[in-house]
Design an enzyme around this catalytic site. Sequence first.
Site, PDB file in Angstrom:
ATOM      1  N   ASN A   1      -1.620   1.844   5.919  1.00 51.84           N
ATOM      2  CA  ASN A   1      -0.709   0.808   5.405  1.00 51.84           C
ATOM      3  C   ASN A   1      -0.453  -0.175   6.527  1.00 51.84           C
ATOM      4  O   ASN A   1      -0.334   0.246   7.676  1.00 51.84           O
ATOM      5  CB  ASN A   1       0.647   1.402   5.047  1.00 51.84           C
ATOM      6  CG  ASN A   1       0.625   2.119   3.731  1.00 51.84           C
ATOM      7  OD1 ASN A   1      -0.409   2.194   3.086  1.00 51.84           O
ATOM      8  ND2 ASN A   1       1.763   2.670   3.353  1.00 51.84           N
ATOM      9  N   GLY A   2      -0.258  -1.447   6.190  1.00 53.43           N
ATOM     10  CA  GLY A   2       0.098  -2.415   7.220  1.00 53.43           C
ATOM     11  C   GLY A   2      -1.103  -3.253   7.628  1.00 53.43           C
ATOM     12  O   GLY A   2      -2.106  -3.325   6.904  1.00 53.43           O
TER      13      GLY A   2
ATOM     14  N   LYS B   1       6.665  -3.831  -4.447  1.00 49.42           N
ATOM     15  CA  LYS B   1       8.093  -3.514  -4.430  1.00 49.42           C
ATOM     16  C   LYS B   1       8.660  -3.635  -3.028  1.00 49.42           C
ATOM     17  O   LYS B   1       9.703  -4.230  -2.808  1.00 49.42           O
ATOM     18  CB  LYS B   1       8.306  -2.088  -4.969  1.00 49.42           C
ATOM     19  CG  LYS B   1       9.759  -1.645  -4.966  1.00 49.42           C
ATOM     20  CD  LYS B   1      10.551  -2.449  -5.973  1.00 49.42           C
ATOM     21  CE  LYS B   1      12.021  -2.074  -5.988  1.00 49.42           C
ATOM     22  NZ  LYS B   1      12.807  -3.161  -6.624  1.00 49.42           N
TER      23      LYS B   1
ATOM     24  N   GLU C   1       8.692 -14.097 -11.625  1.00 52.98           N
ATOM     25  CA  GLU C   1       7.939 -12.950 -11.112  1.00 52.98           C
ATOM     26  C   GLU C   1       7.435 -12.026 -12.207  1.00 52.98           C
ATOM     27  O   GLU C   1       6.376 -11.416 -12.054  1.00 52.98           O
ATOM     28  CB  GLU C   1       8.701 -12.184 -10.030  1.00 52.98           C
ATOM     29  CG  GLU C   1       9.843 -11.337 -10.488  1.00 52.98           C
ATOM     30  CD  GLU C   1      10.527 -10.592  -9.331  1.00 52.98           C
ATOM     31  OE1 GLU C   1       9.838 -10.114  -8.431  1.00 52.98           O
ATOM     32  OE2 GLU C   1      11.763 -10.503  -9.352  1.00 52.98           O
TER      33      GLU C   1
ATOM     34  N   TRP D   1      -2.927  -2.630  -1.567  1.00 51.84           N
ATOM     35  CA  TRP D   1      -2.484  -3.974  -1.953  1.00 51.84           C
ATOM     36  C   TRP D   1      -3.241  -4.907  -1.016  1.00 51.84           C
ATOM     37  O   TRP D   1      -2.992  -4.936   0.183  1.00 51.84           O
ATOM     38  CB  TRP D   1      -0.979  -4.085  -1.767  1.00 51.84           C
ATOM     39  CG  TRP D   1      -0.367  -5.332  -2.298  1.00 51.84           C
ATOM     40  CD1 TRP D   1      -0.079  -5.627  -3.596  1.00 51.84           C
ATOM     41  CD2 TRP D   1       0.070  -6.463  -1.529  1.00 51.84           C
ATOM     42  NE1 TRP D   1       0.509  -6.857  -3.674  1.00 51.84           N
ATOM     43  CE2 TRP D   1       0.599  -7.396  -2.430  1.00 51.84           C
ATOM     44  CE3 TRP D   1       0.052  -6.774  -0.177  1.00 51.84           C
ATOM     45  CZ2 TRP D   1       1.117  -8.621  -2.022  1.00 51.84           C
ATOM     46  CZ3 TRP D   1       0.565  -7.997   0.236  1.00 51.84           C
ATOM     47  CH2 TRP D   1       1.090  -8.902  -0.691  1.00 51.84           C
TER      48      TRP D   1
ATOM     49  N   HIS E   1      19.311 -36.247  -8.741  1.00 50.16           N
ATOM     50  CA  HIS E   1      18.617 -36.669  -7.518  1.00 50.16           C
ATOM     51  C   HIS E   1      17.131 -36.347  -7.575  1.00 50.16           C
ATOM     52  O   HIS E   1      16.465 -36.338  -6.547  1.00 50.16           O
ATOM     53  CB  HIS E   1      19.264 -36.015  -6.289  1.00 50.16           C
ATOM     54  CG  HIS E   1      20.703 -36.384  -6.130  1.00 50.16           C
ATOM     55  ND1 HIS E   1      21.110 -37.658  -5.770  1.00 50.16           N
ATOM     56  CD2 HIS E   1      21.838 -35.676  -6.335  1.00 50.16           C
ATOM     57  CE1 HIS E   1      22.429 -37.707  -5.738  1.00 50.16           C
ATOM     58  NE2 HIS E   1      22.890 -36.514  -6.082  1.00 50.16           N
TER      59      HIS E   1
ATOM     60  N   GLU F   1      18.415 -16.560  -8.688  1.00 51.41           N
ATOM     61  CA  GLU F   1      17.973 -15.201  -8.993  1.00 51.41           C
ATOM     62  C   GLU F   1      17.378 -15.148 -10.409  1.00 51.41           C
ATOM     63  O   GLU F   1      16.361 -14.492 -10.639  1.00 51.41           O
ATOM     64  CB  GLU F   1      19.165 -14.235  -8.844  1.00 51.41           C
ATOM     65  CG  GLU F   1      18.910 -12.800  -9.218  1.00 51.41           C
ATOM     66  CD  GLU F   1      17.789 -12.130  -8.435  1.00 51.41           C
ATOM     67  OE1 GLU F   1      17.300 -12.700  -7.449  1.00 51.41           O
ATOM     68  OE2 GLU F   1      17.372 -11.043  -8.856  1.00 51.41           O
TER      69      GLU F   1
ATOM     70  N   CYS G   1       0.827  -1.212   0.000  1.00 52.31           N
ATOM     71  CA  CYS G   1       0.000   0.000   0.000  1.00 52.31           C
ATOM     72  C   CYS G   1       0.862   1.263   0.000  1.00 52.31           C
ATOM     73  O   CYS G   1       1.992   1.251   0.486  1.00 52.31           O
ATOM     74  CB  CYS G   1      -0.871   0.037   1.239  1.00 52.31           C
ATOM     75  SG  CYS G   1      -1.898  -1.411   1.452  1.00 52.31           S
TER      76      CYS G   1
ATOM     77  N   ARG H   1       5.129   0.290  -6.192  1.00 54.87           N
ATOM     78  CA  ARG H   1       5.102  -0.549  -4.994  1.00 54.87           C
ATOM     79  C   ARG H   1       4.174  -1.748  -5.156  1.00 54.87           C
ATOM     80  O   ARG H   1       4.254  -2.694  -4.380  1.00 54.87           O
ATOM     81  CB  ARG H   1       4.631   0.281  -3.796  1.00 54.87           C
ATOM     82  CG  ARG H   1       5.601   1.371  -3.404  1.00 54.87           C
ATOM     83  CD  ARG H   1       4.939   2.394  -2.514  1.00 54.87           C
ATOM     84  NE  ARG H   1       4.644   1.897  -1.190  1.00 54.87           N
ATOM     85  CZ  ARG H   1       5.437   2.042  -0.139  1.00 54.87           C
ATOM     86  NH1 ARG H   1       6.576   2.662  -0.270  1.00 54.87           N
ATOM     87  NH2 ARG H   1       5.090   1.584   1.045  1.00 54.87           N
TER      88      ARG H   1
ATOM     89  N   LYS I   1      13.547 -14.061 -11.241  1.00 55.55           N
ATOM     90  CA  LYS I   1      13.227 -12.987 -12.191  1.00 55.55           C
ATOM     91  C   LYS I   1      12.218 -13.488 -13.215  1.00 55.55           C
ATOM     92  O   LYS I   1      11.228 -12.829 -13.500  1.00 55.55           O
ATOM     93  CB  LYS I   1      14.476 -12.497 -12.945  1.00 55.55           C
ATOM     94  CG  LYS I   1      15.454 -11.637 -12.232  1.00 55.55           C
ATOM     95  CD  LYS I   1      15.007 -10.241 -11.933  1.00 55.55           C
ATOM     96  CE  LYS I   1      14.312 -10.208 -10.599  1.00 55.55           C
ATOM     97  NZ  LYS I   1      15.172 -10.021  -9.440  1.00 55.55           N
TER      98      LYS I   1
HETATM   99  C1  AGP Z   1      12.869  -9.431  -6.317  1.00 58.02           C
HETATM  100  O1  AGP Z   1      12.851  -9.080  -7.641  1.00 58.02           O
HETATM  101  C2  AGP Z   1      11.781  -8.905  -5.476  1.00 58.02           C
HETATM  102  N1  AGP Z   1      11.515  -7.545  -5.638  1.00 58.02           N
HETATM  103  C3  AGP Z   1      11.841  -9.370  -4.010  1.00 58.02           C
HETATM  104  O2  AGP Z   1      12.232 -10.700  -3.947  1.00 58.02           O
HETATM  105  C4  AGP Z   1      12.731  -8.521  -3.068  1.00 58.02           C
HETATM  106  O3  AGP Z   1      14.075  -8.744  -3.334  1.00 58.02           O
HETATM  107  C5  AGP Z   1      12.367  -8.875  -1.618  1.00 58.02           C
HETATM  108  O4  AGP Z   1      11.026  -8.541  -1.382  1.00 58.02           O
HETATM  109  C6  AGP Z   1      13.257  -8.183  -0.613  1.00 58.02           C
HETATM  110  O5  AGP Z   1      13.168  -6.796  -0.711  1.00 58.02           O
HETATM  111  P1  AGP Z   1      14.242  -5.868  -0.041  1.00 58.02           P
HETATM  112  O6  AGP Z   1      15.544  -6.129  -0.703  1.00 58.02           O
HETATM  113  O7  AGP Z   1      13.739  -4.470  -0.279  1.00 58.02           O
HETATM  114  O8  AGP Z   1      14.285  -6.216   1.413  1.00 58.02           O
END
Ligand code: AGP
Length: 608
Positions: free
Chosen positions: A99-100, A603, A488, A74, A504, A481, A2, A27, A485
């Site tokens: 938020n939260g 984000k 997501e 969100w 395995h 990673e 949010c 975000r 990517k």
């Molecule tokens: C990765 O592309 C994501 N945005 C996510 O995994 C991110 O790295 C994770 O939420 C941690 O965020 P931060 O580095 O801001 O703590």
Amino acid sequence: MCGIVGAIGERNVTGILITGLKRLEYRGYDSAGLAVVAEGLLHRVRRAGKVAGLEMAADEAATQGTLGIAHTRWATHGKPTETNAHPHMSGDDLAVVHNGIIENYQSLREQLIADGYRFTSETDTEVIVHLLHQALAAGRDLLQAVSEVVPKLHGAYALGVVSADEPDRLIAVRSGSPLVVGLGIGENYIASDQLALLPVTTRFIFLQEGDVAEVRRDGVQIIDAKGVAVERKVHEFDGTHEDVEKGEYRHFMLKEIFEQPAALQRTLEGRINGPESLAHLLGERTELLQRVRNVQIIACGTSYHAGMVARYWLEDLAGVSCQVEVASEFRYRQHVVPENTLLVTISQSGETADTLAALRGATSAHYIGRLAVCNVDSSSLVRESEMALLTRAGPEIGVASTKAFTTQLAALLLLVLATARAHGVRDELLADILTDMRQLPSLTEQALRLDGAIHELSKDFVEKHHTLFLGRGTQYPVAMEGALKLKEISYIHAEAYPAGELKHGPLALVDKDMPVVAVAPNDELLEKLKSNLQEVRARGGELYLFADHHAELSDADGFTVLTMPKVPEYLAPIIYTIPLQLLSYHVAVMRGTDVDQPRNLAKSVTVE
Ligand code: AGP
């Protein structure tokens, strides 16, 4: 997650609110709304979906006011519908954005229903606005009502509150979720991220845990968690506005991928002038590295992958034992903490709820220091840690982390070298690696030149449903990673395995419909990786390899090989990440997904 924006001025603030929300779109959110006060009346507009829809609705209704709050939601409690969108109201005069999460909302809701309040949404937020209404009805003013209600709320949250009956103040609360106050001339603002307010101000106050702010047109008063009026430092924003514009790029993610040479240059600035510069990496605290006997790394998502690479480096170069754990697991279990452990949290945003909670819970006396490796100087993580190593990537807007990851790796390599030096590793070896690090920006540029070839390659992935990523050693987290990517932003299922684990289990999945991507720098594990690749080939799997000339792998072996520049060993995880970022980007664009704001993701994950 949010986003909150609020403003109070002499002019109509609707434009400030909408622009602020647009700047928070990165975000991640699924509905949006605003409420403004004009001539003693509160006007609210909400829409499911994008801020553009809210903007149109606000234009149609000619929504204007000199005091207002706005929100991107969100969804956590209740579907992403208009009725669940914020602001929430009690009666006609009072509105709240939040938020939260309010953890005890269920019991509060039951009590409020018993008191005669009628709920119109499924959200946890609505209890806040009714509680405030109740306090106001009992004769409190807005600030008193907020101060009375806040202790009843359990959880992590940030609030913005306005009342049509009190048109000269906007109340803001920070308790677990970030909130800044922006300072203008004759007008002031609040937002969950300073980026939202850059078009109107560059002067900010970062509220601290438990702060309640009374924001007026001509000033701001802050009351701390103990109820005492306090002065907080005013910070001047030190970035440029261009950082948060897309410029010539189609997406923020692509811009941020191509910003990596410059971002890495900034990370290294002033830190690689020979081994002596390592002695100042953490300022006066660098000496503490001599006492470190163990390192515990905590992070989430991409930052966790950076931590996994650092573990290989730390044990290899500095001979210091290291554990890496995702914060959401770490925070909820008991640990045995060896003596003289350095706690390292890694985070782009510095506001990730799980990472912050893990930091706050790491109270063992065996931790000799708590270090945040972070991109945001003003973040909660940096403020609450004794030491910080800033990654200097610049604002990262795309939800998919790119330049944040590679700069984390560069900063972590410096930390490892500083630890190695503190543990008596020869300066000659460290000097060689530092000299290699100078090549990072140019090697990154060389890897970026593969963009055209990777665009072509991406076509092979567009129709696939699953992909396997393989690596060994430090390239295993890089493969993880790459898989993160791809899944997501393209929504293609992707898994990463250490290549030696193939036989395995996952080998059973390999057939012509399962592309296999391998990162294969010319290191000591290359020969072993080649055997693993043959295992894939023998099962009819389509293999895509990122390797340099010296690896002696070619299309003739039945693989599709993309030739990488020759890279010094310790830099390989950074440089081999680049083609994987480009691959997922191009596949996502071809599949027509929302690259910068992928579905269901945020984000900055400021809730648990
Ligand atoms: C990765 O592309 C994501 N945005 C996510 O995994 C991110 O790295 C994770 O939420 C941690 O965020 P931060 O580095 O801001 O703590």
